[in-house]
Scaffold this active site. Structure first.
Site, PDB file in Angstrom:
ATOM      1  N   ARG A  45       0.870  -1.176   0.000  1.00  0.00           N
ATOM      2  CA  ARG A  45       0.000   0.000   0.000  1.00  0.00           C
ATOM      3  C   ARG A  45       0.904   1.222   0.000  1.00  0.00           C
ATOM      4  O   ARG A  45       2.117   1.118   0.106  1.00  0.00           O
ATOM      5  CB  ARG A  45      -1.028  -0.020   1.147  1.00  0.00           C
ATOM      6  CG  ARG A  45      -0.673  -0.718   2.422  1.00  0.00           C
ATOM      7  CD  ARG A  45       0.404  -0.079   3.208  1.00  0.00           C
ATOM      8  NE  ARG A  45       0.227   1.351   3.341  1.00  0.00           N
ATOM      9  CZ  ARG A  45       1.195   2.202   3.626  1.00  0.00           C
ATOM     10  NH1 ARG A  45       2.460   1.772   3.787  1.00  0.00           N
ATOM     11  NH2 ARG A  45       0.986   3.488   3.728  1.00  0.00           N
ATOM     12  N   GLY A  46       0.285   2.397  -0.099  1.00  0.00           N
ATOM     13  CA  GLY A  46       1.073   3.621  -0.251  1.00  0.00           C
ATOM     14  C   GLY A  46       1.143   3.945  -1.739  1.00  0.00           C
ATOM     15  O   GLY A  46       1.440   3.055  -2.554  1.00  0.00           O
ATOM     16  N   ALA A  47       0.879   5.208  -2.078  1.00  0.00           N
ATOM     17  CA  ALA A  47       0.695   5.577  -3.488  1.00  0.00           C
ATOM     18  C   ALA A  47       1.873   5.171  -4.399  1.00  0.00           C
ATOM     19  O   ALA A  47       1.677   4.465  -5.399  1.00  0.00           O
ATOM     20  CB  ALA A  47       0.397   7.073  -3.587  1.00  0.00           C
ATOM     21  N   GLN A 195      -1.575   1.965   9.914  1.00  0.00           N
ATOM     22  CA  GLN A 195      -0.311   2.163   9.185  1.00  0.00           C
ATOM     23  C   GLN A 195       0.705   2.908  10.049  1.00  0.00           C
ATOM     24  O   GLN A 195       1.913   2.694   9.917  1.00  0.00           O
ATOM     25  CB  GLN A 195      -0.557   2.978   7.906  1.00  0.00           C
ATOM     26  CG  GLN A 195      -1.277   2.246   6.797  1.00  0.00           C
ATOM     27  CD  GLN A 195      -2.765   2.486   6.826  1.00  0.00           C
ATOM     28  OE1 GLN A 195      -3.342   2.713   7.888  1.00  0.00           O
ATOM     29  NE2 GLN A 195      -3.413   2.410   5.690  1.00  0.00           N
ATOM     30  N   ASP A 236      -1.906  10.917  -1.916  1.00  0.00           N
ATOM     31  CA  ASP A 236      -2.335   9.929  -2.907  1.00  0.00           C
ATOM     32  C   ASP A 236      -2.703  10.577  -4.236  1.00  0.00           C
ATOM     33  O   ASP A 236      -2.645   9.941  -5.282  1.00  0.00           O
ATOM     34  CB  ASP A 236      -3.514   9.120  -2.367  1.00  0.00           C
ATOM     35  CG  ASP A 236      -3.026   8.176  -1.283  1.00  0.00           C
ATOM     36  OD1 ASP A 236      -2.908   8.621  -0.131  1.00  0.00           O
ATOM     37  OD2 ASP A 236      -2.690   7.027  -1.615  1.00  0.00           O
ATOM     38  N   ASN A 246      -5.259  12.279   0.936  1.00  0.00           N
ATOM     39  CA  ASN A 246      -4.341  11.403   1.672  1.00  0.00           C
ATOM     40  C   ASN A 246      -5.177  10.579   2.647  1.00  0.00           C
ATOM     41  O   ASN A 246      -6.405  10.734   2.728  1.00  0.00           O
ATOM     42  CB  ASN A 246      -3.273  12.238   2.393  1.00  0.00           C
ATOM     43  CG  ASN A 246      -2.137  11.379   2.921  1.00  0.00           C
ATOM     44  OD1 ASN A 246      -1.589  10.553   2.192  1.00  0.00           O
ATOM     45  ND2 ASN A 246      -1.790  11.515   4.190  1.00  0.00           N
ATOM     46  N   LYS A 247      -4.532   9.723   3.384  1.00  0.00           N
ATOM     47  CA  LYS A 247      -5.203   8.801   4.302  1.00  0.00           C
ATOM     48  C   LYS A 247      -6.271   9.483   5.148  1.00  0.00           C
ATOM     49  O   LYS A 247      -6.065  10.596   5.623  1.00  0.00           O
ATOM     50  CB  LYS A 247      -4.132   8.158   5.186  1.00  0.00           C
ATOM     51  CG  LYS A 247      -4.618   7.204   6.247  1.00  0.00           C
ATOM     52  CD  LYS A 247      -5.541   6.102   5.733  1.00  0.00           C
ATOM     53  CE  LYS A 247      -4.988   5.310   4.559  1.00  0.00           C
ATOM     54  NZ  LYS A 247      -6.057   4.471   3.921  1.00  0.00           N
TER      55      LYS A 247
HETATM   56  O1  MRU Z   1      -4.445   3.012   2.226  1.00  0.00           O
HETATM   57  P1  MRU Z   1      -2.971   3.269   2.098  1.00  0.00           P
HETATM   58  O2  MRU Z   1      -2.167   2.712   3.217  1.00  0.00           O
HETATM   59  O3  MRU Z   1      -2.461   2.889   0.749  1.00  0.00           O
HETATM   60  O4  MRU Z   1      -2.837   4.853   2.203  1.00  0.00           O
HETATM   61  C1  MRU Z   1      -1.559   5.398   2.091  1.00  0.00           C
HETATM   62  C2  MRU Z   1      -1.512   6.866   2.308  1.00  0.00           C
HETATM   63  O5  MRU Z   1      -2.521   7.520   2.471  1.00  0.00           O
HETATM   64  C3  MRU Z   1      -0.170   7.508   2.202  1.00  0.00           C
HETATM   65  O6  MRU Z   1      -0.065   8.595   3.057  1.00  0.00           O
HETATM   66  C4  MRU Z   1       0.055   7.974   0.755  1.00  0.00           C
HETATM   67  O7  MRU Z   1      -0.168   6.946  -0.130  1.00  0.00           O
HETATM   68  C5  MRU Z   1       1.414   8.520   0.548  1.00  0.00           C
HETATM   69  S1  MRU Z   1       2.610   7.253   0.635  1.00  0.00           S
HETATM   70  C6  MRU Z   1       4.115   7.872   0.263  1.00  0.00           C
END
Ligand code: MRU
Length: 344
Positions: A45-47, A195, A236, A246-247
């Protein structure tokens, strides 16, 4: 530093982020469908990390296409790309990476199927390596915003685990530490997937960077008492006007930061900027399964039959953002024309 995702022997290997920090297990994907499943189930996960996974996924898928006819190959490849993009809707990096892979396939198609396949594998690996270099550049620019002794609050995980390596928001923290500054981090636990408590705390601890995990609801408490000097988060998707998805919970943190006059920084690669999305309201927000909220580690915590809302992301309006840190430099408001400049 942890290897979030690697391409090995025509397979994609990812650390299983559902299991960290209690178990360090790896998931091996042999086909593109298992990469899609891994993205949906948050193994990865994470963009930026799901961008890399998507690129590797479609490369993997291409290797399994059994035809030498380029037209049939392209039809099948496009279908794989389509399925991959649909895995998660909010982080634009996923669609960005797939688009880049499609372009590579188009540019190489005159050389035949075999050449296209090997170019796709090469490109996916390149995207991973580039991402790490981009994060380091972002860190170099962003660390200048943090003073020695800064106490930084972050939300979710925007670290090595959320990227090819090093991290975006945590990359800024890492770079500040590498520049000799003493930095402490407050990690919001980030319900419901945790996370922050699981992943941010795990990777900062491994890097020897002091980290304090707090519940999401405690951010205001620490800000009000003057314990937070800056907020740094990832993104994201950044819309053309500077609104940031973002999250879930990031918006609350941003509003609190504004109230307490604490700078709120967003660290993200240029590939996260989506000029085709004009403003935050236009960003598609993923709605995840209710059980992530009603259950904890497989056990019910809310009454049976109760409905739960589970948006995975929210949008922070650009007026709450003090600066956006990218690999090309740091921009401050007004964002619109500078974002355009960064992308072109
Ligand atoms: O649902 P996730 O864990 O994929 O969400 C991730 C986030 O919101 C991060 O802050 C975002 O992707 C930036 S990661 C460098």
């Amino acid at each position: 530093m942890v290897k979030t995702i690697v391409w090995k022997d025509n397979q994609v290997v990812m650390i299983d982020q559902r299991k960290l920090p209690l178990q360090e297990k790896y998931v091996v994907c042999k086909g593109y469908r298992s990469v899609i499943r891994a993205v949906k189930e948050l193994v990865i996960r994470g963009a930026p990390a799901i961008g890399v996974a998507a690129a590797m996924g479609v490369a993997l898928g291409s290797l399994k296409i059994r035809t030498t006819g380029i037209d049939r190959f392209k039809t099948r490849f496009d279908a794989i790309c389509h399925d991959m993009v649909a895995a998660r809707p909010t982080a634009v990096n996923l669609a960005w990476a797939v688009e880049r892979m499609k372009q590579v396939a188009d540019e190489t198609s005159h050389k035949g199927v075999k050449a296209v396949k090997s170019r796709l594998v090469q490109e996916a690996r390149r995207i991973l390596q580039e991402d790490i270099a981009i994060n380091r550049a972002m860190g170099r620019h962003g660390q200048k915003l943090l003073k020695d002794g800064s106490r930084v609050l972050t939300h979710c995980n925007a670290g090595a685990l959320a990227t090819g390596g090093y991290g975006t928001a945590l990359g800024v923290v890492r770079a500040a530490v590498e520049a000799g500054k003493g930095i402490e981090v407050f990690a919001d636990e980030t319900r419901p997937f945790l996370q922050g408590a699981r992943l941010t705390a795990w990777e900062l601890k491994a890097s020897g960077i002091p980290v304090t995990v707090i519940t999401d609801n405690a951010a205001g408490y620490f800000m009000q008492r003057g314990k937070v000097d800056a907020v740094v988060v990832g993104a994201d998707r950044i819309a053309a006007n500077g609104d940031v998805a973002n999250k879930i919970g990031t918006y609350m943190v941003a509003v609190l930061a504004k109230t307490h006059r604490i700078p709120f920084y967003v660290a993200a690669p240029v590939s996260t900027i989506d000029l085709s999305t004009k403003k935050g309201e236009d960003i598609p927000i993923e709605q995840r399964d209710q059980t992530e909220v009603t259950h904890f580690q497989g056990r019910r915590i809310a009454p049976a039959g109760v409905v739960a809302g589970n948006p995975a992301f929210d949008v922070t309006p650009h007026r709450c953002v003090s600066a956006i840190i990218t690999e090309k430099g740091v921009i401050t408001p007004p964002f619109r024309s500078q974002l355009k400049g960064l992308v072109s």
